[in-house]
Write an enzyme that holds these catalytic residues in place. Sequence first.
Site, mmCIF file in Angstrom:
data_model
loop_
_atom_site.group_PDB
_atom_site.id
_atom_site.type_symbol
_atom_site.label_atom_id
_atom_site.label_comp_id
_atom_site.label_asym_id
_atom_site.label_seq_id
_atom_site.Cartn_x
_atom_site.Cartn_y
_atom_site.Cartn_z
ATOM 1 N N TYR A 149 13.861 32.324 4.545
ATOM 2 C CA TYR A 149 12.615 33.031 4.846
ATOM 3 C C TYR A 149 12.562 33.485 6.301
ATOM 4 O O TYR A 149 13.026 32.764 7.189
ATOM 5 C CB TYR A 149 11.409 32.107 4.628
ATOM 6 C CG TYR A 149 11.053 31.892 3.182
ATOM 7 C CD1 TYR A 149 10.583 32.946 2.396
ATOM 8 C CD2 TYR A 149 11.153 30.628 2.616
ATOM 9 C CE1 TYR A 149 10.241 32.732 1.065
ATOM 10 C CE2 TYR A 149 10.810 30.404 1.295
ATOM 11 C CZ TYR A 149 10.356 31.472 0.524
ATOM 12 O OH TYR A 149 10.022 31.260 -0.773
ATOM 13 N N MET A 161 10.110 25.221 0.094
ATOM 14 C CA MET A 161 9.291 24.232 -0.609
ATOM 15 C C MET A 161 10.150 23.241 -1.405
ATOM 16 O O MET A 161 9.933 22.034 -1.357
ATOM 17 C CB MET A 161 8.293 24.935 -1.535
ATOM 18 C CG MET A 161 7.295 23.982 -2.159
ATOM 19 S SD MET A 161 6.240 24.778 -3.368
ATOM 20 C CE MET A 161 5.211 25.803 -2.352
ATOM 21 N N LYS A 192 0.841 -1.199 0.000
ATOM 22 C CA LYS A 192 0.000 0.000 0.000
ATOM 23 C C LYS A 192 0.874 1.247 0.000
ATOM 24 O O LYS A 192 2.047 1.187 0.362
ATOM 25 C CB LYS A 192 -0.894 -0.019 1.240
ATOM 26 C CG LYS A 192 -0.086 -0.033 2.531
ATOM 27 C CD LYS A 192 -0.955 -0.308 3.754
ATOM 28 C CE LYS A 192 -0.098 -0.331 5.000
ATOM 29 N NZ LYS A 192 -0.810 -0.846 6.153
ATOM 30 N N ARG A 249 -10.969 0.412 14.372
ATOM 31 C CA ARG A 249 -10.866 1.230 13.167
ATOM 32 C C ARG A 249 -11.892 0.674 12.183
ATOM 33 O O ARG A 249 -12.969 1.215 12.043
ATOM 34 C CB ARG A 249 -9.430 1.138 12.641
ATOM 35 C CG ARG A 249 -9.107 2.023 11.494
ATOM 36 C CD ARG A 249 -7.607 2.064 11.214
ATOM 37 N NE ARG A 249 -7.102 0.761 10.760
ATOM 38 C CZ ARG A 249 -5.833 0.542 10.400
ATOM 39 N NH1 ARG A 249 -4.938 1.533 10.460
ATOM 40 N NH2 ARG A 249 -5.434 -0.644 9.990
#
Length: 824
Positions: A719, A768, A494, A591
């Site tokens: 930044y 980023m 997964k 769950r």
Amino acid sequence: MSTVTYTIRRISEIIHARPSVTNESLIISRLVIDSRSMIDPENSLFFALSAKRDGHEYIPDAYAHGIRNFVISRTEFLADQKAGDYADANFLLVDDVLKALQELAVFNRRQYDTPVMAITGSNGKTIVKEWLYQLLAADFNIVRSPRSFNSQIGVPLSVWDLTEEHTLAIFEAGISKGEEMDALAAIIYPTVGILTNVGEAHAEGFSSQKEKLLEKLKLFKEADVFIYSPEYTQGIPKKDLPGNTKFSWSLTESADLQISFIEPIDDKNYIRAIFKGEEIECLIPFSDRASVENGIICWATLLSMGYSPEDADSRLEKLNRVGMRLELKHGINQCSVIDDSYSADISSLAIALDFLNLQNQHPKKTLILSDLYETGRKDEELYTEIAALLKQKQINRLIGVGPNISASASQFKLESSFYSSTQDFIDQFPAIHFNDETILLKGARRFEFERISKLITQKTHDTVLEIDLNALSGNLQFYRSKLKPGVKIMAMVKAFSYGSGSFEIANVLQYHKVDYLAVAFTDEGVALRKGGITMPIMVMSPEPSAFEAIVRYKLEPEIYNTDILNKFLNFLSDTEQQYPVHIKIDTGMHRLGFEEIDIPDLLMALNSNQKIRVQSSFSHLVGSEDIMHDEFTRHQLSRFTAMADTIREGLGYDFIRHISNTSGISRHPDAQLDMVRIGIGMYGYDGGIAQSKGLQPVAILKTTITQIKHIKPNETIGYGRKGILPEGGTTATVKIGYADGYDRRFGHGVGKMLIKGALVPTVGVICMDMCMLDVTGLDVQNGDEVIVFNGQLSIADLAQQIGTIPYEILTNISQRVKRVYFYE
Ligand SMILES: *Cc1c(COP(=O)(O)O)cnc(C)c1O
């Protein structure tokens, strides 16, 4: 041609087998241990070794591929043969298949008095072997072990390849535990012994450094010449070292080749030494320390063989880097590219073709191949063999580059085109079509196929996640060895196999015959089917809108409550078949899953129509890695087995029961039941094992330096003016940011990366697409490689830095970071 031929009868005698043979005079030319590696199946002998898996399980597959000769230790095949199966097969029954393989190699070795070099040590064996091959190939017809075939299995296979035509053999031998070297010494029976760097690698199986060394030296006990550095044989008197003639080299003490001076020049190293009282020199065309040392070992070997210092120097200068690994990359036009332009001979071609066949994601398999140079072989014979190999491996398309392969064009009976040179290919490239193919690129060094590689692979931004498929297989084997006989494996792939890839990983797991795959969503399962995965796949969150795709692609849904059950039954209402599903039980996770009070309704729904068959029932452990939760784990287990029993009785048939995840396997053997579900352990981490000992890291995340900046005291970095180096210093900007999955919490020095082995902190905030590192005082440049995590700086370390778990570190790595797969 070799004059020694081995009939199946002869081999049977050599290995003391009890034969069940239909054709005694059949000639065996190849030994194989892998049901896929078949150049010439009729004349191949398959050894059913218990390596990663019990080789006997591959016999039906090998038989289907045309192999008829088998060395086995399990008798039921003889019974099958009596019953009419395998009627035309030859079986040689022995007590120990590995030992039989080794005996055969010992026998073959004794047929020849060819000089044989053996190389051992902790590091550098393969490089030294490949370099000696490069240095000596002009003068000798050399047989050598392919890649790092240095094990109890690889060595005998290599020694089998020794024939009368060869004038020199070069084999490497590695050992991971004591006592193994005697067997290898008998098989290789070296005339020249070469000891490489003896470091810490593989030290675990040994009680001391000295024991390890003595064990390694056993390889050379009959050798005539021994090439070594006294720095690695400390504590052993010279008279106890092997070899009638000894040739030493050293950086620090007096030696036959005593290095006096090493100076880096650009990306090379200039070396001076004293040899027979004279000063001599050479240039090693590499900058790193390990290459310098390996180069010196090769230098010593050439001198000990009697090459003149001038001749040795001019050969060493031309050494090429040895490609140790095959790389799978994303290519243009939905292609995948396997890049292997480092070694070009027929045995490495066969290995690369196996890797090609392991990857089924594209319908078409294409090989781009240059002329090969095999000393002492006629082109016609060589290309006939290659043509047969391509047919065997079901290659669809050949692009030949070079005058010799072009001249042999008529040998190849598949879609093919030929170019006289790499430049010719590049000139015509715009008119050559590639689409949805797996392309293997394999060329001799002088063809500079990296130029072709640039054209057909996608530009990667400089951050890559390298996935070591051998490590993945090794980890799978680690857990497999903990399972009781008959316990099945479901591999959790997964979330892009925990960030490592999709069909690339699944194809490897399919090859290793795990029983099931599991994905989270239908889309992931569909992608696997489209990538050539045919084995059963469970989908854990089967959204009703995807039922159609589930059925069309033969995916098996997890059913976790009555609502989804009814919706699925409804969907199946006009089909005839019994559709396989997996029933999820809630034993404490709270769950998804049926609880005890839901069971009567569940049984009623299942029994009232026959549309569904329960393939398995399972639950999930909430704290299998932690001793603190062991009592709850036992409680979950007993609750689950009780509920599974009720379901079984209610249905009147049996199904697979499973509850264990990775740490469940390593910590709770009694929870294995009929199947286990292995997730993060395959990728190299287990929260239930201290330091994940015994597992190999599968993923390495790398980036590069884009710019170096010199910062004055009190200037700020990044930044918000958050970064500061009070004393001033140097920063390196690297191409990884939070959009790549490098969490903002790694900012302000919390996160660290490795540059040239040094741990350096981040400075300022993470941007980023980039971030800045404090590299003050380090000698670094633009373009230098930066390790975000690897075996040394592990995902567990990173997780700890920002207070999360390794799972999140892996799965956060964004899809824009290109995955590159390696296979040895
Ligand atoms: C992810 C998952 C696993 C695997 O867990 P690991 O701890 O990674 O081994 C097993 N079972 C289920 C239901 C899962 O969702």
